[in-house]
Motif scaffolding. Structure first.
Motif, short mmCIF file in Angstrom:
data_model
loop_
_atom_site.label_atom_id
_atom_site.label_comp_id
_atom_site.label_asym_id
_atom_site.label_seq_id
_atom_site.Cartn_x
_atom_site.Cartn_y
_atom_site.Cartn_z
N SER A 98 35.37 1.73 15.15
CA SER A 98 36.48 2.51 15.64
C SER A 98 35.99 3.77 16.36
O SER A 98 36.59 4.21 17.32
N TRP A 99 34.89 4.34 15.86
CA TRP A 99 34.41 5.62 16.40
C TRP A 99 33.41 5.39 17.53
O TRP A 99 32.59 4.48 17.48
N ASP B 232 40.65 -2.04 13.71
CA ASP B 232 41.41 -1.08 14.51
C ASP B 232 41.75 -1.65 15.88
O ASP B 232 42.68 -1.21 16.54
N LYS C 172 45.81 16.53 9.60
CA LYS C 172 46.54 15.38 9.10
C LYS C 172 48.05 15.58 9.23
O LYS C 172 48.78 14.63 9.50
N ARG D 212 48.95 15.02 12.82
CA ARG D 212 49.00 13.60 13.16
C ARG D 212 50.28 12.94 12.65
O ARG D 212 50.87 12.10 13.33
N GLU D 213 50.69 13.33 11.45
CA GLU D 213 51.94 12.78 10.91
C GLU D 213 53.12 13.19 11.79
O GLU D 213 54.00 12.38 12.07
N TRP E 123 43.61 11.41 25.22
CA TRP E 123 43.43 9.97 25.16
C TRP E 123 42.14 9.57 25.85
O TRP E 123 41.81 10.10 26.90
N ASN F 217 51.39 3.85 20.21
CA ASN F 217 50.80 5.15 20.48
C ASN F 217 51.65 6.00 21.41
O ASN F 217 51.20 7.01 21.91
N GLY G 277 48.64 12.15 5.15
CA GLY G 277 47.89 11.29 6.05
C GLY G 277 47.41 10.01 5.41
O GLY G 277 47.38 9.88 4.19
N ASN G 278 47.03 9.09 6.26
CA ASN G 278 46.52 7.80 5.81
C ASN G 278 45.00 7.84 5.90
O ASN G 278 44.45 7.98 6.98
N GLU H 9 42.95 5.77 8.55
CA GLU H 9 43.09 5.89 10.00
C GLU H 9 42.01 6.80 10.56
O GLU H 9 41.72 7.83 10.01
N ASN H 10 41.47 6.41 11.71
CA ASN H 10 40.52 7.23 12.42
C ASN H 10 41.32 8.33 13.13
O ASN H 10 42.13 8.04 13.99
N PRO H 11 41.11 9.60 12.76
CA PRO H 11 41.95 10.66 13.33
C PRO H 11 41.77 10.82 14.83
O PRO H 11 42.61 11.40 15.49
N ASP H 12 40.70 10.30 15.39
CA ASP H 12 40.49 10.43 16.82
C ASP H 12 40.84 9.16 17.57
O ASP H 12 40.74 9.10 18.78
N GLY H 13 41.18 8.13 16.84
CA GLY H 13 41.27 6.83 17.51
C GLY H 13 42.68 6.38 17.75
O GLY H 13 43.64 7.12 17.61
N ARG H 14 42.78 5.13 18.13
CA ARG H 14 44.07 4.49 18.32
C ARG H 14 44.76 4.39 16.98
O ARG H 14 44.12 4.16 15.98
N ARG H 15 46.05 4.52 17.01
CA ARG H 15 46.78 4.36 15.76
C ARG H 15 46.99 2.87 15.54
O ARG H 15 47.46 2.18 16.44
N SER I 199 48.71 -0.60 14.34
CA SER I 199 50.12 -0.96 14.27
C SER I 199 50.59 -0.83 12.83
O SER I 199 49.78 -0.90 11.91
N GLN J 222 35.91 6.15 3.98
CA GLN J 222 35.40 6.71 5.23
C GLN J 222 34.15 5.94 5.69
O GLN J 222 33.99 5.66 6.85
#
Lengths: 642, 335
Positions: A46-47, A126, A499, A502-503, A517, A537, B32-33, B36-42, B44, B112
Motif C-alpha cells: 500500500s505504501w 488495498d 485520524k 480522516r474520519e 492525491w 474516495n 480511526g481504522n 487503513e493506510n493514512p496516506d493511501g486510497r481508502r 471500499s 501496522q
C-alpha cells in the motif's frame, strides 16, 4: 568494594557482548527508504516506500522504463504479449529463463495464484479494486465475501471452512478470466477494454508469489473458512522471490540487506552487488547519516530543515545559472546537469516533480452534515473562492520546497499522450495590481450571481479543516486570510488530529478541507475517478452528470487520442468550471545523492525509482557509465553533449 | 521470604488484568481504522469491514475476551486439551497444507507491520532495550555514586557544588537535547562514534551515556544525601575514633548504608531505562521496544500496544520484587 567493581565490570562486558557482534560489513550501496517496510507481500502493498523495495525483490509481467521520459512499458517476466482486436484478451508469454530465487521456474500458474490472492476479500488488498477489471473478478469477490459471512452466521450450505475453500478454488477456476494453458502462457480476459491495462500489470501489486511457500502460511480456518494469514514468508530464510535482488537479511526496525538474485534472467545487467536499506526512524538522523557518508542515497527527505536544503540547492543553481541553461539546451537531464557542475555538497539534493497534487476540497453536497444548506453546492461560489487563493505565496513563501503551483489536478507532462487544460487563474498570477483587482472583482461578481451580494452576510462560517502535521496549518492560514480579505466572508480554522481529520473527510463532515492525491498508473483516470459520483474516495461528494458522462464516454472510446481528448475535457470541467477542489501545488520528490557518484535514478514525474538500475560510478562493478534519461519516441536524439 | 515471593507473584495477574482492561479501553477509543493506510486510497466499505472482522476489531467484548484468552495461553491450553490443534494439523495436511504454528502466549499479529507477529517484534526489540537500559544503569550507578561520594566528603565545597550543578543539568536537560548535542560533537564533528548504527560496542557508547545521565544525576543526589547523613552518624564517629583509615570509613562503613536509597531507586529505574528509552532510541535510531509505545499508539496498532504494555507492566512488577529481595541481603534489619 573490589567485589562491586568486578561485578560491574562483568555485567558491562556481558551487556556489550550481547549488544555487539551482529553487524555485517557495509553494503556497496546504502539506501535510506523512508520508513521501515510495513510489508513485502505483493498483494498487501500500500505504501510507496514498500513498493520501491517490492519492485526490486519481485518482478511483474512487465515493467516501466523509468529512464525514458515517456516511461513506456517493457517486457520483464513476460518476454512478449499479444492483445486481441477487441482489446479484451491479453496473452502473455513468460520467458523460459524466468526463475525464482530458489531456481524454480516462474510459471503462468504462479501469476494466476498471486492475482487470485489480490481478488480474495480475506487478503483484503488495498488495491483489490484494480483486479476487478478481470472478467468475473467482481462476482468472485462478492460471492466469497458473502459465503464467509454466511458461514460465520451459521446459515451456510457449507459444512466447514475447508469445504468452502474448495468451492472457492473451483469457482475461481471456472468463472474468473485468468487461465494458464501451459507453463509459459498466461491469458487474461477483461470485462471491458482497458487502455492502460499493461500499465497496471507493471504495478508491484500484480507481481507473482511462489505458491508452494505462501500456501504454508495461508491456511483456511477450519470453522470460518477465512484464510488465516501468518507472517514470515516475506522474510529470510523463508522468502522466495523472482526480482533482480533477493532479501538476504531483514531485522525488524534495523534494516534489510539485498543481494543479487543468482537465478535472475537479467542478472548481468545489474551494477551493484549488495544494497542495504537501513531503518532510520528519525528523518533528521537520516540526513546526518547521509552527510557522514553512512547513506549513499535518500529516497525521501522529511527532516524539519528540508526547506534549508532546498534553499541551498536553489542558491547553488543560481550561481551556475548560465551553465545550467547551456546544458539544459543540450538535452541533459537534471542529474546530468548537476553532475557536470563543480562538485558541491549543496548539489546533492534533487527536487523532482512527483505524480501528485495538493488541493483544497469543497464539500459539494446540497446540505452540510448538520442539516444547514451548503452554499458551496453552487459551482459559482467554489469558483469565486478558488480565484482569490494566492497559490504563488503558498508555494514560494510558505512551503519553500520548490513545488510548482497547480491550476490543474493532473501534474503536467506526467502522462505520455495527455495534455490537460489550463485551469483558472488566481490572484497569485497577477503581475499588476489592476490585474489582481480584476480577478477579485470577478470573484465578487460570481458570488453576487450566486445570491451572495454581501459576502459578510455569507450564510455559513467557512471552516478550513486540516490535520496538524506537516505545515498544513500555515497553508490554511494563508487561504483563510485570502478569503477573509478579498471576499470578506467569515472564516475559521479547524485543526484536527490525523485520524480525526480522516474520519471527518470520510463522513463528509467539513465545509472545506486540505487534501492531496497521488496517481497510481499512467492514465488520467487515476486522478479523475475520485471525482466520480459515488466513488469511495470522493470526499467532496461532487456529483456532475456531465462529468460522469464524459468518463463513461472515455471508457468506451475506441481511439486513444479521442479518449485522451475526452478526459482532458473532463479535467477542464473540474478545474475551470466546477472546482470541487482547488489545486494548490504539485508535489515534488526529494532525493539526496552525489550525482557524480551514483547514476540510474529516474527524473520522470511518475517518480518511480527502480533501484536495480542504480550504478555506483568508478567502483569497478558493472557498467560504470552514466545512465541519462532518454526519450525513445523522439526521432533524433540530442547530439553534441560532451 | 518465600511467602513474600508467592504473595507478590499472586498479585501479578490481578495487576495485569486491571492494566489490560484500562489500556484496551483507552486504545480502543482512539479514532480511526488501524487497518487503513493514512496516506493511501481508502478501501471500499466491504474491504474495510472484512479487514476489521478478520481481527475481531468489529466488537469490543469479543476482542477483549479472545485476545485475553490468546495472551494468557488459555486458548492454546484449551485447543491442546480438546485436541483441536491435532485435528487442525491433520485436516490441513490432508489437503496439502501445513497447519499454522501456535505460540503458547500469542500476542497476535501487528496491524501496522504485516510481515511480523507481535511476539516476533517484542522478541527482537526487548533484548536491545534490555542491553541499552542495562548499560545506562551501570554507567549511571558508577558516575552517580562516584559524584555523590565526592560531593559528600566536603559538603558545600567547590567540588560538591560542581557535582550538584552537573546533577541538576543532568536532570533538567532532556535527552532529546543531550542526544543530538553528543551526536554533533562526537559523531559528526569528531567522528569517534557512528551516527546511526546498532550492533557494535562503539555504537553503544553515545546512547548509553545519554540515557544514563538523568539516572546518574538522581543517583548522585541520593548518594550525596545518604553519605552526608551516614558520615555524621555515631558508628562512623566510632570507626574514625578507633583509627580506621578514611578510605575504609567512606567505602566500608558509610557507603553501604548510603547506598540503600539508591538500591531501592534502581529497581524502577532499571525497568524505566529498559523500556522508557523512546527518545534515545529515536535520536540514535536504536531498534528497541520504547519506540513501539508511541508509534503503536499513533498507528492504533492494538495488538502491539497491548503487547508492549503487558510486557512493560510485568517487567516493572518483577524488578520491584527483585529489589525487595536484594534489600534483605543488604539491610539485615528488614525481614
Amino acid at each position: 568494594m573490589l567485589r562491586a567493581l568486578v561485578v560491574i565490570a562483568i555485567l558491562t562486558a556481558c551487556l556489550v557482548a550481547i549488544g555487539s557482534g551482529t553487524s555485517s560489513p557495509r553494503a556497496d550501496l546504502v539506501v535510506y527508504n523512508g520508513q521501515e517496510p510495513t510489508t513485502l507481500d505483493p498483494q498487501r502493498l500500500s505504501w510507496i516506500p514498500d513498493m520501491r523495495i517490492a519492485r526490486i525483490v519481485y518482478e511483474p509481467l512487465v515493467q516501466h522504463d523509468v529512464l525514458d521520459w515517456d516511461a513506456p512499458v517493457r517486457p520483464a517476466t513476460a518476454k512478449s504479449w499479444t492483445v486481441s482486436d477487441d482489446g479484451l484478451t491479453y496473452t502473455f508469454t513468460i520467458r523460459e529463463d524466468a526463475r525464482w530465487s530458489n531456481g524454480e521456474r516462474v510459471t503462468s500458474e504462479h501469476f494466476r495464484y498471486a492475482w487470485r490472492r489480490g481478488m480474495l476479500p480475506d487478503i483484503a488488498s488495498d488495491y483489490a479494486a484494480m483486479f476487478r477489471y478481470v472478467r468475473g473478478a467482481d462476482d468472485f469477490y462478492e460471492w466469497r465475501a458473502e459465503q464467509l459471512a454466511s458461514l460465520e452466521r451459521g446459515e451456510s450450505t457449507f459444512a466447514d471452512g475447508l469445504e468452502l475453500w474448495a468451492a472457492t478454488v473451483e469457482r475461481f477456476d471456472n468463472r474468473v478470466g485468468l487461465s494458464a494453458p501451459d507453463e509459459a502462457t498466461f491469458i487474461v480476459e477483461l470485462k471491458e477494454p482497458l487502455p492502460y491495462f499493461l500499465d497496471l500489470c507493471a504495478f508491484a501489486v500484480f507481481s507473482p508469489v511462489y505458491p508452494p511457500l505462501v500456501e504454508q502460511y495461508e491456511t483456511p480456518d477450519l470453522r470460518t473458512g477465512r484464510l488465516n494469514r501468518r507472517p514470515g514468508w516475506t522474510r529470510p530464510p523463508a522468502i522466495v522471490s523472482n526480482g533482480a535482488y533477493v532479501v538476504a537479511d531483514w531485522k525488524f526496525k534495523r534494516g534489510l540487506r539485498l543481494e543479487q538474485n543468482p537465478h535472475h534472467w537479467n542478472r548481468d545487467a545489474l551494477n551493484v552487488r549488495t544494497i542495504d536499506v537501513p531503518s532510520i526512524g528519525d528523518p533528521s538522523a537520516a540526513v546526518l547519516a547521509f552527510r557522514t557518508g553512512a547513506v549513499d542515497l535518500m529516497t525521501d527527505v522529511s527532516a524539519p530543515y528540508r526547506g534549508e536544503i532546498v534553499r541551498d540547492k536553489l542558491a547553488y543553481h543560481a550561481e551556475h545559472a548560465g551553465e545550467i541553461e547551456r546544458l539544459r539546451a543540450l538535452g541533459h537531464d537534471p542529474y546530468a546537469i548537476d553532475a557536470a557542475l563543480p562538485s558541491d555538497p549543496r548539489s546533492r539534493a534533487h527536487i523532482i516533480p512527483a505524480f501528485g497534487t495538493y488541493f483544497w476540497n469543497f464539500n459539494c453536497s446540497a446540505t452540510l452534515t448538520d442539516g444547514r444548506p451548503n452554499p458551496f453546492a453552487d459551482p459559482r461560489v467554489r469558483r469565486a473562492f478558488a480565484l482569490v487563493i494566492d497559490k504563488r505565496s503558498i508555494a514560494d513563501l510558505v512551503r519553500r520546497l520548490g513545488e510548482p503551483t497547480a491550476d490543474v489536478l493532473i501534474p503536467p507532462g506526467s502522462i505520455a499522450g495527455y495534455s490537460g487544460p489550463k485551469g483558472l487563474p488566481n490572484i497569485g498570477d497577477a503581475e499588476t495590481d489592476a490585474e489582481r483587482e480584476a480577478i477579485i472583482g470577478r470573484a465578487l461578481t460570481l458570488l453576487t450571481e450566486a445570491g451572495y451580494p454581501d459576502p459578510s452576510a455569507f450564510p455559513v462560517t467557512v471552516e478550513l479543516v486540516f490535520n496538524k502535521d506537516a505545515g498544513h496549518d500555515l497553508i490554511a492560514q494563508v487561504i483563510a486570510k485570502n478569503w477573509q480579505e478579498h471576499l470578506g466572508v467569515p472564516v475559521s480554522l479547524a485543526q484536527k488530529e490525523l485520524k480525526v481529520y480522516r474520519e471527518d473527510l470520510k463522513n463528509h463532515a467539513f465545509i472545506t478541507s486540505r487534501a492531496g492525491w497521488f496517481g497510481d498508473y499512467a492514465d488520467p483516470t487515476t486522478f479523475l475517478d475520485i471525482m466520480r459520483t459515488g466513488d469511495g474516495n470522493n470526499d467532496r461528494r461532487f456529483s456532475s452528470s456531465r462529468y460522469d458522462e464524459l468518463l463513461d464516454r472515455a471508457r468506451t472510446a475506441a481511439d486513444a487520442d479521442e479518449r485522451m481528448a475526452i478526459l482532458a475535457e473532463a479535467e477542464r470541467l473540474l478545474v475551470e468550471e466546477e472546482l470541487p477542489m482547488v489545486p494548490i501545488f504539485h508535489y515534488v520528490s526529494m532525493y539526496m545523492f552525489d550525482p557524480q557518484r551514483l547514476t540510474g535514478m529516474s527524473a520522470h514525474p511518475r517518480a518511480k525509482q527502480n533501484l536495480f538500475l542504480l550504478d555506483l560510478l568508478g567502483d569497478g562493478v558493472g557498467d560504470d557509465r552514466p545512465r541519462p534519461m532518454t526519450r525513445a519516441s523522439a526521432q533524433v536524439a540530442p547530439e553534441g553533449s560532451p | 521470604m518465600i511467602g513474600l515471593v508467592v504473595r507478590r507473584l499472586a498479585q501479578l495477574p490481578i495487576i495485569l488484568l486491571v492494566i489490560y482492561t484500562v489500556t484496551l479501553t483507552l486504545a480502543w477509543s482512539i479514532p480511526g481504522n488501524p487497518l487503513e493506510n493514512p496516506d493511501g486510497r481508502r478501501p471500499s466499505p466491504e474491504v474495510a469491514e472484512q479487514m476489521l472482522r478478520q481481527y475481531d476489531l468489529d466488537s469490543f467484548p469479543r476482542f477483549y475476551v479472545t485476545y485475553l484468552a490468546r495472551v494468557t495461553g488459555i486458548r492454546y491450553a484449551r485447543d491442546a486439551m480438546s485436541g483441536t490443534i491435532e485435528v487442525e494439523r491433520e485436516a490441513a495436511e490432508a489437503v496439502g497444507f501445513r497447519a499454522p504454528e501456535r505460540p503458547v502466549f500469542d500476542f497476535g499479529p501487528s496491524l501496522q507491520y504485516d510481515d511480523w507477529s507481535v511476539n516476533e517484534i517484542i522478541a527482537g526489540s526487548l533484548p536491545v532495550s534490555i542491553v541499552l537500559g542495562g548499560i545506562a544503569i551501570v554507567i549511571a550507578t558508577v558516575i552517580g555514586v562516584a559524584a555523590g561520594v565526592i560531593g559528600a566528603i566536603r559538603p558545600n565545597s567547590l567540588a560538591d557544588f560542581a557535582t550538584l550543578l552537573v546533577a541538576l543539568i543532568g536532570i533538567s536537560l532532556p535527552s532529546f537535547v543531550i542526544g543530538p548535542v553528543l551526536l554533533m560533537l562526537f559523531a559528526v564533528w569528531v567522528p569517534l562514534f557512528p551516527v546511526s548504527e546498532w550492533g557494535t560496542a562503539r555504537a553503544l557508547v553515545l546512547p548509553g551515556v545519554t540515557l544514563s545521565l538523568p539516572f546518574a544525576a538522581y543517583i548522585a543526589r541520593l548518594t550525596r544525601f545518604g553519605m552526608i547523613e551516614a558520615l555524621a552518624s555515631d558508628y562512623v564517629r566510632t570507626a574514625r575514633a578507633k583509627g580506621v583509615s578514611e578510605t575504609a570509613v567512606l567505602l566500608k562503613h558509610a557507603l553501604p548504608n548510603a547506598f540503600l536509597p539508591v538500591l531501592s531507586y534502581l529497581g524502577p529505574a532499571t525497568a524505566f531505562a529498559m523500556t522508557g528509552s523512546f527518545v534515545v532510541e529515536k535520536v540514535f535510531n536504536i531498534p528497541g521496544i520504547g519506540q513501539h509505545f508511541v508509534a503503536a499508539v499513533q498507528n492504533k496498532d492494538l495488538f502491539l500496544i497491548m503487547g508492549v504494555v503487558l510486557v512493560f507492566a510485568t517487567m516493572l512488577v518483577v524488578f520491584n520484587l527483585a529489589v525487595d529481595l536484594l534489600y534483605r541481603f543488604v539491610d539485615p534489619r528488614i525481614s
